[in-house]
Scaffold this motif. Structure first.
Motif, PDB file in Angstrom:
ATOM      1  N   VAL A 188      26.713 -15.714  21.230  1.00  0.00           N
ATOM      2  CA  VAL A 188      25.859 -16.544  22.080  1.00  0.00           C
ATOM      3  C   VAL A 188      26.296 -16.378  23.530  1.00  0.00           C
TER       4      VAL A 188
ATOM      5  N   LEU B 244      27.037 -12.644  15.192  1.00  0.00           N
ATOM      6  CA  LEU B 244      26.191 -13.149  16.284  1.00  0.00           C
ATOM      7  C   LEU B 244      27.048 -13.608  17.465  1.00  0.00           C
TER       8      LEU B 244
ATOM      9  N   GLN C 116      19.624 -18.681  27.897  1.00  0.00           N
ATOM     10  CA  GLN C 116      20.534 -18.953  26.772  1.00  0.00           C
ATOM     11  C   GLN C 116      20.093 -18.003  25.663  1.00  0.00           C
ATOM     12  N   ALA C 117      21.000 -17.151  25.173  1.00  0.00           N
ATOM     13  CA  ALA C 117      20.590 -16.034  24.315  1.00  0.00           C
ATOM     14  C   ALA C 117      21.488 -15.843  23.111  1.00  0.00           C
ATOM     15  N   THR C 118      20.902 -15.273  22.053  1.00  0.00           N
ATOM     16  CA  THR C 118      21.634 -14.910  20.841  1.00  0.00           C
ATOM     17  C   THR C 118      21.566 -13.398  20.660  1.00  0.00           C
TER      18      THR C 118
ATOM     19  N   LEU D  93      22.090  -5.996  19.717  1.00  0.00           N
ATOM     20  CA  LEU D  93      20.633  -6.098  19.718  1.00  0.00           C
ATOM     21  C   LEU D  93      20.301  -7.560  20.022  1.00  0.00           C
ATOM     22  N   THR D  94      19.377  -7.798  20.931  1.00  0.00           N
ATOM     23  CA  THR D  94      19.007  -9.175  21.245  1.00  0.00           C
ATOM     24  C   THR D  94      18.184  -9.768  20.109  1.00  0.00           C
ATOM     25  N   VAL D  95      18.599 -10.929  19.633  1.00  0.00           N
ATOM     26  CA  VAL D  95      17.853 -11.648  18.601  1.00  0.00           C
ATOM     27  C   VAL D  95      16.777 -12.513  19.247  1.00  0.00           C
ATOM     28  N   GLU D  96      17.177 -13.260  20.287  1.00  0.00           N
ATOM     29  CA  GLU D  96      16.234 -14.170  20.937  1.00  0.00           C
ATOM     30  C   GLU D  96      16.868 -14.685  22.215  1.00  0.00           C
ATOM     31  N   PHE D  97      16.011 -15.178  23.118  1.00  0.00           N
ATOM     32  CA  PHE D  97      16.510 -15.829  24.337  1.00  0.00           C
ATOM     33  C   PHE D  97      15.499 -16.838  24.820  1.00  0.00           C
TER      34      PHE D  97
END
Lengths: 140, 140, 140, 140
Positions: A110, A108, A130-132, A78-82
């Protein structure tokens, strides 16, 4: 490798937005996934370039699937943030999002990704991500 | 105000992706723009939630248009970069992206935006954006 | 090259925070700058690791100086924004921030940077940055 | 509330960088923490403004401590990532970082923060952060 490729392909096929935008899953390798997008009037912003939202879609999916290839068995992602930088107008004959795992963790992962545009045989980097991504345990 | 609303509406109408995703321009005020999105199978990721790419599309457009309402005459806007946090699964009857100008500069404008999801009369924040928008001189 | 190195060195020397944290300018090349940091109790967070703020300082400076090496004559640089991922606890004998220009524009330059930690002869990536730097005309 | 304040105060006191930069913990409330910074030549970049690295330090700490106030018992916090926009030159008599929890989750908490600068009785927003903080189980 067969299982990872099958896992990602099934997940890609289940994503309605991938069909709506006409994206194509190009390659799945451990820690790296490529997704292509062909520009069309259905994807534009006001100048006729491809909208940042469409570029973000393939960047995010390339990162998420790259993370999926290294996630533990029994986990979905699941994407946390980008974060996205748009480097040039999205004007090309074809776009390719290349997502790569930089650091795979237990919970997590990266990733970084870029969109490469090809036009008249020349390639240029159009956008950077750049994504977590989180590993989420599948419910039994 | 009439001119700003007309400017944003014309620009919104010219964006192919806005039609493809079925988004609607809800309101245009100085420094604040609202854009709505109704979930559909055409917009999903693998779990049936709305894909982060679709949410990013309305977040980015809400920020860009909010910046447009405060841009100097004779300037268009272009997204430089944005960062998105996804706070909850995108499961709602309706999504509303609210973009606001935090700081309008001569060449760069900083905006924040959120996606609010409404379900069974309850509202929740689904996603957050922090974005940088550039003012670009229109060519004569 | 002599001028770029001199320009960056003078700017680095003029930054009070660089002295306060004990950072060292290691190398200046067109589009790439390296800055080192030695851990000390003056730089820690509560677990004794180096604080994210200290890592961000060398990441930001490495990006800013990398952008400065490709800025037009008569322009200084100013950070617009950055995003940092912290990949591992900042535990090492020595940290090196490597900043690189990805895309140099007339008004905005996009850079990426990483902090590499060295410990017992082994190196690991500790943190990642993606940054936007503005070229600002020097006042006559 | 006494316990949360004590927890954050102890953690703040244990951070070497907070002393090195001369920051002060101003207030601790559930989901909101304030940290102050007084400018000095020890904190500057080349123009005499406070360096982005020093601003990021108080932004990151304000977010981390805000997350700590809502973390489950027996958990410490660790910054996963953040994004900072620098809105204006960091020129003020006093800076205050205000960190707030937007969404507290079981494993991840999302915060926003801003740095407010006060000068001649006027206040301005200097910088904005959007951050992701992880809850990490303390080892017995």
């Amino acid at each position: 490798m067969r299982d990872i490729r099958q896992l990602v392909t099934e997940c890609f096929t289940a994503q309605g937005l991938m069909h709506t935008l006409g994206t194509r899953l190009v390659s799945v390798d451990p820690g790296e996934v490529h997704i292509a997008l062909t520009p069309s009037p259905a994807l534009t912003q006001q100048n006729g370039f491809v909208h940042a939202g469409a570029l973000t879609t393939i960047l995010d999916s390339a990162c998420g699937y790259a993370a999926m290839t290294v996630a533990p068995d029994g986990y979905n992602v699941l994407t946390v943030e980008f974060k996205v930088n748009l480097l040039r107008p999205a004007l090309a004959d074809e776009f390719l999002a290349i997502g790569k795992v930089v650091k795979a963790g237990r919970t997590l992962t990266v990733c970084t990704a870029e969109v490469i545009g090809t036009r008249d045989g020349e390639t240029k980097t159009i956008a950077l991500m750049q994504a977590t991504i989180a590993n989420v345990a599948l419910q039994a």
